[in-house]
Write a protein that holds these residues in place. Sequence first.
Motif, mmCIF file in Angstrom:
data_model
loop_
_atom_site.group_PDB
_atom_site.id
_atom_site.type_symbol
_atom_site.label_atom_id
_atom_site.label_comp_id
_atom_site.label_asym_id
_atom_site.label_seq_id
_atom_site.Cartn_x
_atom_site.Cartn_y
_atom_site.Cartn_z
ATOM 1 N N ASP A 48 35.705 47.938 30.621
ATOM 2 C CA ASP A 48 36.624 49.026 30.951
ATOM 3 C C ASP A 48 36.586 50.034 29.805
ATOM 4 O O ASP A 48 36.824 49.669 28.656
ATOM 5 C CB ASP A 48 38.035 48.455 31.115
ATOM 6 C CG ASP A 48 39.052 49.494 31.549
ATOM 7 O OD1 ASP A 48 38.921 50.667 31.157
ATOM 8 O OD2 ASP A 48 39.992 49.123 32.256
ATOM 9 N N GLU A 54 38.530 44.315 28.320
ATOM 10 C CA GLU A 54 38.589 43.941 29.727
ATOM 11 C C GLU A 54 37.237 44.172 30.393
ATOM 12 O O GLU A 54 36.604 45.203 30.186
ATOM 13 C CB GLU A 54 39.669 44.749 30.438
ATOM 14 C CG GLU A 54 39.915 44.241 31.835
ATOM 15 C CD GLU A 54 41.305 44.550 32.319
ATOM 16 O OE1 GLU A 54 42.235 43.834 31.909
ATOM 17 O OE2 GLU A 54 41.448 45.510 33.091
ATOM 18 N N VAL A 56 35.136 44.478 33.915
ATOM 19 C CA VAL A 56 35.223 44.785 35.341
ATOM 20 C C VAL A 56 34.036 44.096 36.003
ATOM 21 O O VAL A 56 32.889 44.459 35.755
ATOM 22 C CB VAL A 56 35.184 46.317 35.581
ATOM 23 C CG1 VAL A 56 35.294 46.618 37.063
ATOM 24 C CG2 VAL A 56 36.271 47.016 34.782
ATOM 25 N N ARG A 69 38.663 41.460 37.573
ATOM 26 C CA ARG A 69 38.788 41.818 36.153
ATOM 27 C C ARG A 69 39.196 40.593 35.352
ATOM 28 O O ARG A 69 40.032 39.826 35.797
ATOM 29 C CB ARG A 69 39.856 42.895 35.956
ATOM 30 C CG ARG A 69 39.570 44.205 36.639
ATOM 31 C CD ARG A 69 40.749 45.154 36.536
ATOM 32 N NE ARG A 69 40.646 46.059 35.400
ATOM 33 C CZ ARG A 69 39.950 47.182 35.387
ATOM 34 N NH1 ARG A 69 39.280 47.538 36.453
ATOM 35 N NH2 ARG A 69 39.910 47.949 34.323
#
Length: 84
Positions: A48, A54, A56, A69
């Motif tokens: 991300d 994070e 994706v 996620r």
Amino acid sequence: MAQGRQSGLQRPVTPSKELAAITGADPLPRSQIVSKIWDHIKKNNLQDPKNKREIVADDKLRAVFGKDRVSMFEMNKHISRHVS
């Protein structure tokens, strides 16, 4: 530790078919599996941009993670379910 024995991170593990789509089907140490997953994440720009911690998931990672996620910290928990 006896000579010739490998610790948990160095001992080769066999990836599930879902994980093998990213890492290949050959047994690998967990450290190499994680490295190959990070190669896949970086090659496909799956972090991300607003929160680099994070990930994706694309279709291949979604099959491993079970969701869209995940944080980089929970990634290992999901990987553990896909190695034997």
